[in-house]
Design an enzyme around this catalytic site. Structure first.
Site, PDB file in Angstrom:
ATOM      1  N   CYS A   2       0.834  -1.198   0.000  1.00 25.57           N
ATOM      2  CA  CYS A   2       0.000   0.000   0.000  1.00 25.57           C
ATOM      3  C   CYS A   2       0.873   1.254   0.000  1.00 25.57           C
ATOM      4  CB  CYS A   2      -0.866   0.028   1.248  1.00 25.57           C
ATOM      5  SG  CYS A   2      -1.936  -1.401   1.378  1.00 25.57           S
ATOM      6  N   ARG A  27       4.482   0.705  -6.345  1.00 23.71           N
ATOM      7  CA  ARG A  27       4.316  -0.250  -5.244  1.00 23.71           C
ATOM      8  C   ARG A  27       3.228  -1.281  -5.554  1.00 23.71           C
ATOM      9  NH1 ARG A  27       6.458   2.264  -0.497  1.00 23.71           N
ATOM     10  NH2 ARG A  27       5.009   1.274   0.913  1.00 23.71           N
ATOM     11  N   TRP A  75      -3.002  -2.352  -1.816  1.00 29.33           N
ATOM     12  CA  TRP A  75      -2.578  -3.651  -2.388  1.00 29.33           C
ATOM     13  C   TRP A  75      -3.173  -4.677  -1.444  1.00 29.33           C
ATOM     14  CZ3 TRP A  75       0.570  -5.435  -6.453  1.00 29.33           C
ATOM     15  CH2 TRP A  75       1.141  -6.690  -6.307  1.00 29.33           C
ATOM     16  N   ASN A 100      -0.853   1.404   6.016  1.00 34.41           N
ATOM     17  CA  ASN A 100       0.026   0.492   5.267  1.00 34.41           C
ATOM     18  C   ASN A 100       0.598  -0.490   6.278  1.00 34.41           C
ATOM     19  OD1 ASN A 100       1.933  -0.739   3.600  1.00 34.41           O
ATOM     20  ND2 ASN A 100       3.433   0.899   3.883  1.00 34.41           N
ATOM     21  N   GLY A 101       0.549  -1.776   5.968  1.00 35.63           N
ATOM     22  CA  GLY A 101       1.089  -2.768   6.906  1.00 35.63           C
ATOM     23  C   GLY A 101       0.016  -3.753   7.298  1.00 35.63           C
ATOM     24  N   GLU A 481      19.752 -20.815  -9.464  1.00 24.38           N
ATOM     25  CA  GLU A 481      19.260 -19.449  -9.520  1.00 24.38           C
ATOM     26  C   GLU A 481      20.428 -18.456  -9.569  1.00 24.38           C
ATOM     27  OE1 GLU A 481      16.811 -17.984 -10.353  1.00 24.38           O
ATOM     28  OE2 GLU A 481      16.884 -16.009  -9.448  1.00 24.38           O
ATOM     29  N   LYS A 485      21.020 -15.784 -12.586  1.00 24.30           N
ATOM     30  CA  LYS A 485      21.082 -14.345 -12.289  1.00 24.30           C
ATOM     31  C   LYS A 485      22.313 -13.733 -12.924  1.00 24.30           C
ATOM     32  CE  LYS A 485      18.217 -13.495 -11.261  1.00 24.30           C
ATOM     33  NZ  LYS A 485      16.904 -13.902 -11.168  1.00 24.30           N
ATOM     34  N   GLU A 488      22.194 -13.741 -16.961  1.00 24.29           N
ATOM     35  CA  GLU A 488      21.229 -12.893 -17.665  1.00 24.29           C
ATOM     36  C   GLU A 488      21.589 -11.407 -17.620  1.00 24.29           C
ATOM     37  OE1 GLU A 488      17.767 -13.109 -14.208  1.00 24.29           O
ATOM     38  OE2 GLU A 488      17.155 -12.666 -16.246  1.00 24.29           O
ATOM     39  N   HIS A 504      32.019 -36.349 -13.445  1.00 26.71           N
ATOM     40  CA  HIS A 504      31.530 -37.199 -14.537  1.00 26.71           C
ATOM     41  C   HIS A 504      31.617 -36.474 -15.879  1.00 26.71           C
ATOM     42  CE1 HIS A 504      30.402 -40.253 -11.695  1.00 26.71           C
ATOM     43  NE2 HIS A 504      29.849 -39.308 -10.944  1.00 26.71           N
ATOM     44  N   LYS A 603      10.435  -8.601 -19.427  1.00 27.14           N
ATOM     45  CA  LYS A 603      10.008  -8.902 -18.050  1.00 27.14           C
ATOM     46  C   LYS A 603       8.958 -10.000 -18.034  1.00 27.14           C
ATOM     47  CE  LYS A 603       9.929  -8.475 -13.637  1.00 27.14           C
ATOM     48  NZ  LYS A 603      11.025  -9.224 -12.960  1.00 27.14           N
TER      49      LYS A 603
END
Ligand code: M6R
Length: 608
Positions: A2, A27, A75, A100-101, A481, A485, A488, A504, A603
């Site tokens: 929020c 946000r 949100w 907010n929260g 990951e 990262k 890319e 191996h 994206k």
């Protein structure tokens, strides 16, 4: 997340509030609203949807004309996105506020308020805060706020109007951010600097449990006992563009720093009395008991979050998990049976392959569960069950905070499934959940402690032609990951390998000086991984070891050691992911790349 704004001064308040809220759009939000003192009375306007929808509504119904007010973009966390659930909320005759929260104990407080005769119109925790404050207010704002804060638990920032104080705005916060801006004859509150930068660069950072009182004459601060506080005025040295990045050079590093908040916002509403509780997502203990086979289907980073999920679910809940790349799953004629659970993980909720895989799974009789960040996206709408991650919008193409919240959700699900299946007791489940709740602080700590070292190590990586990331078990899942990262955004080739598999074939790639990032956070596998590290080091590799702060590392094991805070072994990916993100980030920066928009990438990949 929020967004909160507030304004008092000579300008048209509605206009300032909406323009300030536009600067908080990054946000993410699903509804918006403002409350303005108009001829001594508080006029509230709210709309579901975008700020444009709110403006249209005000064109039609009339815009509140006044010089003091508060505004909000919501949100949704408690209750669906709707006009009723959107802020500002009235607490009765006396109080109107934005929030907010999360008010963690809102259920108990709501019951108490209902017993005392109060009625609620929304499903939100915010209305509970508003009603509580209203019930505590007898003409003294500071006393009422202090009493209310002694009753609520959680993290929150509040912007408050009292009906009988037309020339004043009050603000208070605990954990959630709030700043107070000042200019000649006007003052502001906001969740973040971008909201006010058009009007002023001068602001104060409100600290925990400090109360700000804003009037046209200026701002005063006090503690919860009413003692005045002197605060240091800060001056933002950003332009509007930099302000949107919160003063950071790139969205990616900003989003890395947002991870503690994102994780907290994602897990807190799903923990009730210390236990994971996914009932609001239509996932019950009884339903979990019947699950005997899980597929996790996703792409890229989201698929790597699924790999972490596989290790944790199989270890704790003993349910077999198959992780599939969505573009493979949809064409490999998977052996889905009625009742299998197919989990689709996606930040955007629009990835074409993931969406198609989900539709295929549904058509084969599977139960589908979406773990999605973007509200209202296709996967979110079509999944049988849905867990929203609350990372807020992720702007950088390289995913960081979305990954972190995806694995946070995988943990909650694994704990609940393990409990439902009877493999852990409620005591053990509470202990794991409690440890998870401590992770946001550890992530913050990891960023602080490893940032500079990662920058220095990145300087050694910029000229590399190729890197290897190695690990075992959960460390291998995380290595995948880390490797993605780096490649890319730095454009340096890298590959993730299960440490025990190197011999191996792949070990023939090791030449003098080749960087190998070894992740070894799992105590039970530590010695085995160290043996593999020695194999590559003996062949000339430059080894960067990521391990926990207490690991006993022999002198000849690594060239660089990145130590991360220790937590339960199973949760270590949440801290160990941070230095891998930072290494990738700084390598890209040092190579002069466009960090947030790497070449050839988008994206959201909505094509096959
Ligand atoms: O929106 P999604 O999570 O479905 O996207 C999946 C991948 O395209 C995405 O995770 C991609 O790998 C990341 N941008 C990499 O950082």
């Amino acid at each position: 997340m929020c967004g909160i704004v507030g304004y008092i001064g000579s300008k048209d308040c509605s206009e300032v509030l909406v323009s300030a809220l536009r600067k908080l759009e990054y946000r993410g939000y699903d509804s918006a609203g403002i409350a303005v003192f108009e001829d001594g009375k508080i006029s509230v306007k709210k709309a579901q949807g975008r700020l444009d929808d709110l403006e249209k509504k005000m064109e039609y119904e009339g815009r509140p004309l006044g010089h003091a007010g508060i505004g909000h973009t919501r949100w949704a966390t408690h209750g669906v996105p709707s006009e009723t659930n959107s802020h500002p909320h009235r607490g009765g005759e006396k109080v109107t506020l934005v929030h907010n929260g999360i008010i963690e104990n809102y259920k108990e407080l709501k019951e108490m308020l209902i017993e005392s005769g109060r009625e609620f119109v929304s499903e939100t925790d915010t209305e509970v805060a508003a009603q509580l404050l209203d019930s505590n207010y007898d003409g003294d704002p500071v006393k009422a706020i202090a009493k209310t804060l002694s009753q609520v638990e959680g993290s929150f920032a509040l912007g408050i109007l009292f009906s009988d104080r037309a020339g004043e705005i009050y603000a208070v916060r605990r954990e959630s951010p709030l700043i107070v801006g000042v200019a000649e004859g006007e003052s502001f509150i906001a969740s973040d600097v971008p909201a006010i930068i058009k009007y002023t660069k001068n602001y104060y950072l409100l600290e925990h449990d400090e109360i700000a009182k804003l009037t046209e004459e200026g701002v005063t601060f006090c503690d919860l006992q009413g003692n005045p506080i002197e605060k240091e005025l800060k001056v933002a040295d950003w332009n509007e563009d930099a302000a949107e990045k919160g003063g950071y050079d790139h969205f990616m590093i900003k989003e890395i720093h947002e991870q503690p908040t994102a994780v907290k916002t994602t897990i807190t509403p799903r923990i009730v009395e210390g236990m994971p509780n996914l009932e609001e997502c239509n996932i019950t203990i009884d339903a979990l008991k019947d699950i005997n086979q899980i597929y996790i289907v996703a792409c890229g980073t989201a698929m790597h979050a699924g790999m972490v999920g596989k290790y944790v679910i199989e270890k704790l809940a003993k349910v077999p998990v198959i992780v599939d790349i969505a573009s493979e799953f949809r064409y490999r004629e998977p052996l889905i049976h009625k009742g299998d659970l197919v989990i689709i993980i996606s930040q955007s909720g629009e990835t074409a392959d993931s969406l198609a895989a989900m539709r295929l799974a549904k058509s084969m009789g599977a139960q589908t569960l979406g773990i999605v960040n973007a509200k209202g996206s296709s996967i979110a709408r079509e999944a049988d069950m849905l867990i929203y991650t609350h990372a807020g919008p992720e702007i950088a193409v390289a995913s960081t905070k979305a990954y972190m919240v995806q694995i946070a959700v995988m943990y909650l699900l694994s704990f609940e499934l393990a409990f439902a299946k009877g493999f852990i007791t409620d005591g053990e489940c509470c202990r794991l959940t409690d440890t998870l709740q401590g992770i946001p602080a550890l992530i913050e700590d990891t960023i602080d402690k490893t940032n500079d070292l990662c920058h220095d190590i990145a300087e050694k990586l910029t000229e590399a032609e190729s890197l290897l990331y190695i690990g075992r078990g959960l460390d291998y899942a995380l290595s995948m990951e880390g490797s993605l990262k780096l490649k890319e955004i730095s454009y340096i080739h890298s590959e993730a390998y299960a440490a025990g598999e190197l011999k191996h074939g792949t070990i023939s790639l090791i030449t003098e000086g080749m960087p190998v990032i070894a992740v070894a956070t799992q105590n039970s596998l530590y010695d085995k991984t160290v043996s593999n590290i020695k194999e590559v080091r003996a062949r000339g590799a430059m080894v960067v070891l990521v391990c926990d702060e207490k690991a006993k590392v022999g002198a000849d094991v690594a060239d660089y050691i990145i130590r991360v805070p220790q937590t339960d072994e199973v949760l270590m990916p949440m801290t160990a992911a941070v230095p891998l993100q930072l290494l990738a980030y700084y390598t890209s920066v040092l190579r002069g790349n466009d960090v947030d928009k790497p070449r050839n990438l988008a994206k959201s990949v909505t094509v096959e």
